[in-house]
Design an enzyme around this catalytic site. Structure first.
Site, mmCIF file in Angstrom:
data_model
loop_
_atom_site.group_PDB
_atom_site.id
_atom_site.type_symbol
_atom_site.label_atom_id
_atom_site.label_comp_id
_atom_site.label_asym_id
_atom_site.label_seq_id
_atom_site.Cartn_x
_atom_site.Cartn_y
_atom_site.Cartn_z
ATOM 1 N N ARG A 79 75.837 31.907 17.060
ATOM 2 C CA ARG A 79 74.943 30.728 17.034
ATOM 3 C C ARG A 79 75.775 29.528 16.635
ATOM 4 N NH1 ARG A 79 70.000 28.852 17.405
ATOM 5 N NH2 ARG A 79 69.336 30.775 18.442
ATOM 6 N N HIS B 126 70.150 17.776 18.713
ATOM 7 C CA HIS B 126 68.903 17.537 17.967
ATOM 8 C C HIS B 126 69.185 16.447 16.933
ATOM 9 C CE1 HIS B 126 66.590 21.100 19.198
ATOM 10 N NE2 HIS B 126 67.678 21.820 19.078
ATOM 11 N N CYS C 239 68.199 20.757 24.114
ATOM 12 C CA CYS C 239 68.491 22.169 23.812
ATOM 13 C C CYS C 239 67.645 23.135 24.665
ATOM 14 C CB CYS C 239 68.306 22.407 22.328
ATOM 15 S SG CYS C 239 69.174 23.852 21.732
HETATM 16 N N1 GLN Z 1 66.509 29.265 22.068
HETATM 17 C C1 GLN Z 1 67.618 28.501 22.615
HETATM 18 C C2 GLN Z 1 68.976 28.918 22.021
HETATM 19 O O1 GLN Z 1 69.031 29.548 20.972
HETATM 20 C C3 GLN Z 1 67.391 27.015 22.338
HETATM 21 C C4 GLN Z 1 67.411 26.672 20.849
HETATM 22 C C5 GLN Z 1 66.997 25.228 20.570
HETATM 23 O O2 GLN Z 1 66.226 24.631 21.292
HETATM 24 N N2 GLN Z 1 67.505 24.685 19.429
HETATM 25 O O3 GLN Z 1 70.024 28.596 22.597
#
Ligand code: GLN
Length: 244
Positions: free
Chosen positions: A130, A195, A96
């Site tokens: 998101r 993840h 990520c």
């Molecule tokens: N901050 C980055 C995003 O929101 C990565 C998030 C993460 O590592 N889960 O895309």
């Protein structure tokens, strides 16, 4: 070559800052799956201010935009060393936020662009939505072909040039929710939004990366012995196709 008493070196990049949703589980899986086979692991944590040395495998986890900002300049300052490591066959796994920094840049919402280290020809821009939920990826290089995990990102990643995806996101949004692709791969550099942490429930991918790291270290392909992965594979299979 017998795997017993072989050695690989693993570096965990910036675990104090980029280690979201238990990404440390990837390091635990890699080291355990080596030790269960009698393979020695030389392990080093790299924190802010540490010089990045030669390793066979580098791991970097995910993080919020703020932590990415703290890491980006430091990582960029060692870009040429890391590109040389890539060209020498070193294995990289980024999750990520770490994956986003493997590209040319990450443009967060209303903040300055974060420079990436261009290990792969890709870039990321923050999206309006998101993406949160389970992901199932269908690859063309793993057996079994699937990867399962969990995504939580607003970044939209676009692959360019010779950079290939890890596979198609058959469940979940993947890189950008539009092109149906998940992750990125160039040479021995691998990035993904998964993840979970990723490797405990994708042991076949963990072994794939360990074999690449052994090949980097010894200059020849080394086939790992099988482990009793019934629990891991049952867990993997129970998640295939499940959006939540
Ligand atoms: N901050 C980055 C995003 O929101 C990565 C998030 C993460 O590592 N889960 O895309």
């Amino acid at each position: 070559m017998d795997e017993k008493n072989l050695t690989i070196s693993i570096a965990h990049l910036y675990p104090k800052l980029l280690n979201l949703y238990g990404d440390l589980g990837n390091i635990i899986t890699l080291t355990k799956r080596c030790k269960w086979r009698g393979i020695n692991v030389e392990f080093e944590q790299i924190n802010i201010g540490d010089a990045i040395k030669n390793h066979d495998l580098y791991f970097i986890g995910g993080g919020q935009d703020k932590q990415q900002e703290e890491v980006a300049d430091e990582l960029y300052s060692q870009k040429s060393e890391l590109l040389a490591q890539r060209d020498d066959g070193a294995v990289f796994l980024g999750i990520c936020g770490g994956y986003q920094l493997f590209g040319h840049y990450y443009q967060p919402h209303d903040k300055d662009k974060l420079k990436g280290i261009s290990l792969m020809d890709a870039y990321t821009v923050a999206g309006k939505k998101r993406f949160i939920g389970n992901v199932t990826v269908k690859t063309d290089f793993l057996n079994p072909q699937t990867l399962v995990g969990f995504e939580n990102h607003s970044g939209l990643t676009y692959l360019q040039g010779e950079t290939k995806p890890l596979g198609k996101s058959i469940v979940g949004n993947g890189n950008n929710g539009v092109d149906g692709l998940e992750g990125g791969r160039f040479m021995n550099v691998f990035g993904t939004y998964l993840h979970g942490s990723l490797l405990p429930k994708n042991p076949h991918f963990a072994d794939f990366l360990i074999e690449l790291a052994l090949e980097k270290h010894y200059g020849e392909k080394i086939k790992l012995s099988s482990l009793d992965d019934k629990i891991e594979i049952d867990t993997h299979n129970s998640l295939i196709g499940k959006p939540y």
